[in-house]
Each structure stands twice: as C-alpha cells, then as structure tokens.
Design a protein around this motif. Structure first.
Motif: not given
Length: 231
Positions: A75-87
């Motif tokens: 998601s462009l707006e939900n940067v937190l979700s990018r980090f948790t997905s990578i985690a």
C-alpha cells in the motif's frame, strides 16, 4: 541466531521533489547510494526496499533488484503494513528503518543501534543530536507486529511507521542515543527534500570522492572537516 533486516522506504511520488530517489549522484541514483551505505554495515543480514504497488514505482523495484536487494510492494498510504509484511516474510527479529532520501545514512549508527537494542533488551532505539538524514531507527519485529494489531491506530501511525512507539513510550522499552557526536549537530541537514538539498548532496559526494574516503563510509569526515556546516 538473531536476524536483522533493514527496510528502505522508497517511492517516486514525493510531494516536494517528485522522483527524487532516481536523481543522479555521481553516477548512481539516490536510492542506489542509500542501498550502498546500508551494505557497509556489519549487523544487517538482509535488505529490502519497501515501495508501493503503483505503476510509477516499477522503477524503484527495478533498481532494488539490480542492486542485489529484495523488494516488497504494498500500500502507498499504509507504510506500516509494508514493514509488517516484510517482517513476516523475512522472519526478521530486528528491523532497521531507513528512508531513500538519505544518501549519507551513517552505517555505524545502524550497527550501534542494533547492538544497543540487543545488549539492553530494548524494543526501540533512535538517535538524537545527529545530522538530519544520518540516523536510522532500530526496533523489534515482534513489537511492530503487536502495534499493527492495535485497534487505536491513526492514519498518522500507518504512514509514519514508528510513530506509535514514541507516542506511547510508557508501553515500550525505548532508548534514544544522544551522545554519538561530541557536539549537537542536529542543526545540520543531509537529507534530500528539495532541489537545493540535492545540489548540496552532489557537492558533498564530490568532496568525498575527491578526498578518497574509503567506500564513502562515515559521516565523521564531514563533521570533523566542517564540510556540511560551511556549505
């Protein structure tokens, strides 16, 4: 074995200087410069570039893969979700947050942050009194995943990945390292937000190249020699 994953935030849709992560600095894009500096660290096991699924960020993914690092798109707006997905994908124990507009990210600060977090059993480590654009943030993957499950997150928390930590300092084990440099140099800026910042960065990289600083490793050279403050 503790796994440390560095996540570099990158997108082309910057409001102040669109496409800045693709600007040329002495033969490489700004994004490549950031990746190169993270590779110098001793503590990072894996590097991801986190970008959006928007078509304009296809180029970000291409540069990441060409640089030999992984890329996650979300998601462009939900940067937190990018980090948790990578985690989750990487099975990371510790995450390091770096942004792609900081081509003089200090590798030593990443190593110090990771070591401090591990030695003191902390949830989050940040830095103060360092140049704007030199420092990173280090935090445990487990606490970030816990934060992601909270029901009281705001849009600000989703966009600014680590904001929940310092908004709720009583809930986490947090430390800010304030004395890495002998003096407070937080008034110095080495981030790239504007065209003027970019011009300054090209100038600074020319100084580093001219003086053959090994691998462009350390910010200390610029601090001690006054190259930033006198520009």
């Amino acid at each position: 074995m503790v796994k440390v994953v560095c996540v570099i935030q990158a997108r082309l849709s910057s409001s102040r200087l669109p496409g800045k992560v693709m600007l040329n600095i002495e033969g490489k894009t700004l994004l490549e410069r950031v990746i190169d500096r993270v590779k110098i660290t001793n503590s990072v096991d894996e590097i991801y570039v986190a970008t959006s699924i928007n078509r304009e960020d296809d180029l970000v993914e291409e540069i990441a893969l060409q640089s030999g690092v992984k890329c996650f798109r979300g998601s462009l707006e939900n940067v937190l979700s990018r980090f948790t997905s990578i985690a989750s994908l990487s099975n990371a124990d510790i995450l390091v947050r770096v942004t792609a507009d900081n081509p003089l990210t200090e590798p030593k600060l990443i190593d110090i942050g990771v070591r401090t977090l591990l030695d003191s059993n902390l949830d989050y480590v940040g830095f103060k009194n360092t140049p704007i654009g030199a420092a990173s943030e280090v935090f445990t993957a487990s606490t970030l995943l816990e934060i992601n499950d909270r029901t009281d997150l705001t849009e600000h928390n989703l966009e600014h990945v680590t904001s929940f930590y310092y908004q709720h300092m009583d809930e986490f084990q947090i430390k800010y390292i304030e004395s890495y440099y002998d003096i407070d140099v937080s008034n110095l800026s080495i981030t790239v937000d504007t065209l003027g910042d970019y011009v300054k960065m090209v100038f600074l990289y020319k100084i580093l190249k001219t003086n053959s600083v090994e691998d462009l490793k350390y910010m200390d050279y610029l601090i001690v020699n006054g190259s930033i403050s006198t520009y």
